[in-house]
Scaffold this motif. Sequence first.
Motif, PDB file in Angstrom:
ATOM      1  N   GLN A   1       0.832  -1.206   0.000  1.00 34.64           N
ATOM      2  CA  GLN A   1       0.000   0.000   0.000  1.00 34.64           C
ATOM      3  C   GLN A   1       0.860   1.248   0.000  1.00 34.64           C
ATOM      4  OE1 GLN A   1      -2.856   0.549  -0.754  1.00 34.64           O
ATOM      5  NE2 GLN A   1      -4.468  -0.321   0.511  1.00 34.64           N
ATOM      6  N   VAL A   2       0.356   2.285  -0.643  1.00 36.51           N
ATOM      7  CA  VAL A   2       1.021   3.583  -0.683  1.00 36.51           C
ATOM      8  C   VAL A   2       0.090   4.620  -0.070  1.00 36.51           C
ATOM      9  CG1 VAL A   2       1.968   5.383  -2.163  1.00 36.51           C
ATOM     10  CG2 VAL A   2       2.340   2.971  -2.744  1.00 36.51           C
ATOM     11  N   GLN A   3       0.601   5.391   0.844  1.00 33.32           N
ATOM     12  CA  GLN A   3      -0.175   6.474   1.443  1.00 33.32           C
ATOM     13  C   GLN A   3       0.480   7.803   1.082  1.00 33.32           C
ATOM     14  OE1 GLN A   3       0.987   3.874   3.749  1.00 33.32           O
ATOM     15  NE2 GLN A   3      -0.805   2.769   3.013  1.00 33.32           N
ATOM     16  N   LEU A   4      -0.323   8.720   0.598  1.00 36.98           N
ATOM     17  CA  LEU A   4       0.152  10.037   0.178  1.00 36.98           C
ATOM     18  C   LEU A   4      -0.588  11.100   0.980  1.00 36.98           C
ATOM     19  CD1 LEU A   4      -0.072   9.385  -3.656  1.00 36.98           C
ATOM     20  CD2 LEU A   4       1.997   9.339  -2.276  1.00 36.98           C
ATOM     21  N   VAL A   5       0.151  12.023   1.570  1.00 32.02           N
ATOM     22  CA  VAL A   5      -0.454  13.077   2.381  1.00 32.02           C
ATOM     23  C   VAL A   5       0.030  14.429   1.885  1.00 32.02           C
ATOM     24  CG1 VAL A   5      -0.738  14.052   4.680  1.00 32.02           C
ATOM     25  CG2 VAL A   5      -0.594  11.562   4.385  1.00 32.02           C
ATOM     26  N   GLU A   6      -0.902  15.236   1.389  1.00 30.02           N
ATOM     27  CA  GLU A   6      -0.573  16.561   0.881  1.00 30.02           C
ATOM     28  C   GLU A   6      -0.705  17.602   1.989  1.00 30.02           C
ATOM     29  OE1 GLU A   6      -3.140  14.558  -2.428  1.00 30.02           O
ATOM     30  OE2 GLU A   6      -3.178  14.768  -0.241  1.00 30.02           O
ATOM     31  N   SER A   7       0.054  18.677   1.842  1.00 28.40           N
ATOM     32  CA  SER A   7      -0.057  19.825   2.738  1.00 28.40           C
ATOM     33  C   SER A   7       0.373  21.074   1.986  1.00 28.40           C
ATOM     34  CB  SER A   7       0.800  19.635   3.988  1.00 28.40           C
ATOM     35  OG  SER A   7       2.165  19.525   3.644  1.00 28.40           O
ATOM     36  N   GLY A   8       0.066  22.223   2.579  1.00 26.05           N
ATOM     37  CA  GLY A   8       0.520  23.483   1.998  1.00 26.05           C
ATOM     38  C   GLY A   8      -0.545  24.264   1.261  1.00 26.05           C
ATOM     39  N   GLY A   9      -1.731  23.684   1.128  1.00 24.12           N
ATOM     40  CA  GLY A   9      -2.802  24.420   0.469  1.00 24.12           C
ATOM     41  C   GLY A   9      -3.286  25.566   1.341  1.00 24.12           C
ATOM     42  N   GLY A  10      -4.102  26.424   0.756  1.00 22.86           N
ATOM     43  CA  GLY A  10      -4.635  27.548   1.519  1.00 22.86           C
ATOM     44  C   GLY A  10      -5.261  28.586   0.619  1.00 22.86           C
ATOM     45  N   PHE A  11      -5.371  29.776   1.186  1.00 17.66           N
ATOM     46  CA  PHE A  11      -6.007  30.905   0.506  1.00 17.66           C
ATOM     47  C   PHE A  11      -4.935  31.939   0.184  1.00 17.66           C
ATOM     48  CE2 PHE A  11      -9.788  33.367  -0.373  1.00 17.66           C
ATOM     49  CZ  PHE A  11      -9.341  34.678  -0.274  1.00 17.66           C
ATOM     50  N   VAL A  12      -4.933  32.419  -1.054  1.00 17.33           N
ATOM     51  CA  VAL A  12      -3.930  33.399  -1.464  1.00 17.33           C
ATOM     52  C   VAL A  12      -4.543  34.341  -2.488  1.00 17.33           C
ATOM     53  CG1 VAL A  12      -3.025  31.938  -3.319  1.00 17.33           C
ATOM     54  CG2 VAL A  12      -1.536  33.656  -2.253  1.00 17.33           C
ATOM     55  N   GLN A  13      -4.047  35.558  -2.537  1.00 14.07           N
ATOM     56  CA  GLN A  13      -4.526  36.509  -3.539  1.00 14.07           C
ATOM     57  C   GLN A  13      -3.838  36.266  -4.871  1.00 14.07           C
ATOM     58  OE1 GLN A  13      -3.967  40.415  -1.767  1.00 14.07           O
ATOM     59  NE2 GLN A  13      -6.078  40.386  -1.006  1.00 14.07           N
ATOM     60  N   ALA A  14      -4.491  36.674  -5.927  1.00 14.04           N
ATOM     61  CA  ALA A  14      -3.919  36.538  -7.260  1.00 14.04           C
ATOM     62  C   ALA A  14      -2.533  37.184  -7.302  1.00 14.04           C
ATOM     63  CB  ALA A  14      -4.833  37.174  -8.293  1.00 14.04           C
ATOM     64  N   GLY A  15      -1.609  36.487  -7.939  1.00  9.83           N
ATOM     65  CA  GLY A  15      -0.236  36.950  -8.007  1.00  9.83           C
ATOM     66  C   GLY A  15       0.647  36.399  -6.912  1.00  9.83           C
ATOM     67  N   GLY A  16       0.032  35.770  -5.919  1.00 12.03           N
ATOM     68  CA  GLY A  16       0.779  35.214  -4.810  1.00 12.03           C
ATOM     69  C   GLY A  16       1.342  33.836  -5.111  1.00 12.03           C
ATOM     70  N   SER A  17       1.939  33.238  -4.075  1.00 14.91           N
ATOM     71  CA  SER A  17       2.596  31.938  -4.223  1.00 14.91           C
ATOM     72  C   SER A  17       2.184  30.997  -3.105  1.00 14.91           C
ATOM     73  CB  SER A  17       4.118  32.106  -4.178  1.00 14.91           C
ATOM     74  OG  SER A  17       4.576  32.915  -5.232  1.00 14.91           O
ATOM     75  N   LEU A  18       2.220  29.725  -3.420  1.00 13.61           N
ATOM     76  CA  LEU A  18       2.046  28.660  -2.439  1.00 13.61           C
ATOM     77  C   LEU A  18       2.969  27.515  -2.823  1.00 13.61           C
ATOM     78  CD1 LEU A  18      -1.842  28.348  -1.951  1.00 13.61           C
ATOM     79  CD2 LEU A  18      -0.186  29.116  -0.243  1.00 13.61           C
ATOM     80  N   LYS A  19       3.368  26.744  -1.805  1.00 12.11           N
ATOM     81  CA  LYS A  19       4.168  25.558  -2.069  1.00 12.11           C
ATOM     82  C   LYS A  19       3.473  24.362  -1.444  1.00 12.11           C
ATOM     83  CE  LYS A  19       8.873  23.722  -1.875  1.00 12.11           C
ATOM     84  NZ  LYS A  19      10.279  23.997  -1.492  1.00 12.11           N
ATOM     85  N   LEU A  20       3.117  23.413  -2.284  1.00  5.63           N
ATOM     86  CA  LEU A  20       2.498  22.185  -1.819  1.00  5.63           C
ATOM     87  C   LEU A  20       3.558  21.125  -1.578  1.00  5.63           C
ATOM     88  CD1 LEU A  20      -0.559  21.923  -4.258  1.00  5.63           C
ATOM     89  CD2 LEU A  20      -0.358  23.195  -2.110  1.00  5.63           C
ATOM     90  N   SER A  21       3.324  20.317  -0.576  1.00  4.75           N
ATOM     91  CA  SER A  21       4.211  19.202  -0.274  1.00  4.75           C
ATOM     92  C   SER A  21       3.405  17.916  -0.237  1.00  4.75           C
ATOM     93  CB  SER A  21       4.894  19.397   1.079  1.00  4.75           C
ATOM     94  OG  SER A  21       5.666  20.566   1.101  1.00  4.75           O
ATOM     95  N   CYS A  22       4.062  16.831  -0.548  1.00  3.83           N
ATOM     96  CA  CYS A  22       3.420  15.523  -0.499  1.00  3.83           C
ATOM     97  C   CYS A  22       4.423  14.523   0.049  1.00  3.83           C
ATOM     98  CB  CYS A  22       2.959  15.106  -1.883  1.00  3.83           C
ATOM     99  SG  CYS A  22       2.281  13.427  -1.950  1.00  3.83           S
TER     100      CYS A  22
END
Length: 121
Positions: A1-22
């Motif tokens: 079995q493989v388990q994948l857990v994402e993080s780093g999502g959220g709310f941001v204004q246009a032009g901004g940045s986010l970094k997702l991790s898994c």
Amino acid sequence: QVQLVESGGGFVQAGGSLKLSCTASGRTFSSSSKGWFRRAPGKERDEFVAAISWSDGRTSYADSVKGRFTISRDNAKNTVYLQMNSLKPEDTAVYYCTTGRFPGTYYADYWGQGTQVTVSS
């Protein structure tokens, strides 16, 4: 079995940045390619975003994110990242981390639960 857990999502204004991790666990993760998909509100199909080969680091991106998003990996940490810059309202979606095969086109075999990204105008 493989388990994948994402993080780093959220709310941001246009032009901004986010970094997702898994971060993943499971016997196949370390030798599998990784990819990100997303599903926008009201859409019935998942959209391919980016993929990275675990063996040679080869990458692939959807035209809609080229030049703005960067996929990367940390083999030692069993983690894949998605750096998202210059975000647009149309990037709003649930983003899913996947592991799969990348012979030329990326094919996902396992999916995480997803993380919400919301970009306001």
